[in-house]
Enzyme design. Sequence first.
Site, PDB file in Angstrom:
ATOM      1  N   VAL A  64      27.129 -60.095  27.744  1.00 14.15           N
ATOM      2  CA  VAL A  64      26.442 -61.281  27.243  1.00 14.15           C
ATOM      3  C   VAL A  64      27.423 -62.054  26.370  1.00 14.15           C
ATOM      4  CG1 VAL A  64      24.061 -60.433  27.354  1.00 14.15           C
ATOM      5  CG2 VAL A  64      25.429 -59.990  25.308  1.00 14.15           C
ATOM      6  N   SER A  65      27.215 -63.378  26.311  1.00 11.62           N
ATOM      7  CA  SER A  65      28.173 -64.252  25.641  1.00 11.62           C
ATOM      8  C   SER A  65      27.929 -64.445  24.157  1.00 11.62           C
ATOM      9  CB  SER A  65      28.172 -65.628  26.305  1.00 11.62           C
ATOM     10  OG  SER A  65      28.486 -65.511  27.670  1.00 11.62           O
ATOM     11  N   THR A  66      26.689 -64.349  23.722  1.00 12.36           N
ATOM     12  CA  THR A  66      26.388 -64.653  22.319  1.00 12.36           C
ATOM     13  C   THR A  66      25.581 -63.540  21.658  1.00 12.36           C
ATOM     14  OG1 THR A  66      24.322 -65.790  22.862  1.00 12.36           O
ATOM     15  CG2 THR A  66      26.319 -67.142  22.795  1.00 12.36           C
TER      16      THR A  66
END
Length: 192
Positions: free
Chosen positions: A12-14
């Site tokens: 996941v990016s954030t």
Amino acid sequence: MSETTFVAYLRVSTNDQTTENQKLEISKKYNISKWFIDDNVSGSTPGLNRPALSSLLNYIRESDTLIISSLDRLGRNLLDCLSTIELLQQKNVALISLRENIDFGTPQGKLLLHIMLSFSEMEKSIIKERQLAGIQRCRNKGVHLGRKKTINDQEVAKWRYDSGASIRKTALHFNISTASTSRACRLYSKAS
């Protein structure tokens, strides 16, 4: 032949995202022996620079199968994605992407991969052509490319010829490499 071990990669990016949905989706279909999770890591970060993906690539063995929820978990950039897939293929590791419903170990998956690699190769060629065209355009405008010169070719060559010094002695005197000294002398002699 050894039994297939299923390994999963999640990303996941954030911070406000979670890998739980990816984990749940994969767990419904496969019994995963080891999970590799990159939290808060952008897909634009090259694969080998992501801690969990890098660890996975070091850990995974021949006959293992890597399960991902979708191809974009490997990366947003086609070239980076494909280089990761190629590393897996070199290790004879199968790859299954659930969202795209692709098993890269099947004939259809291999065909799709070859098509993707062809597009990737074409993209690399186009990028290279654009780069060379840009360099040529700058040269035609008289723009200096590369690092700024830190030595004065004329000064180096003149000192060498006036003192009768060798290339090596001249390089030591100016605290530069012998290659830079040779180039300075060669360029100065052409200009004279």
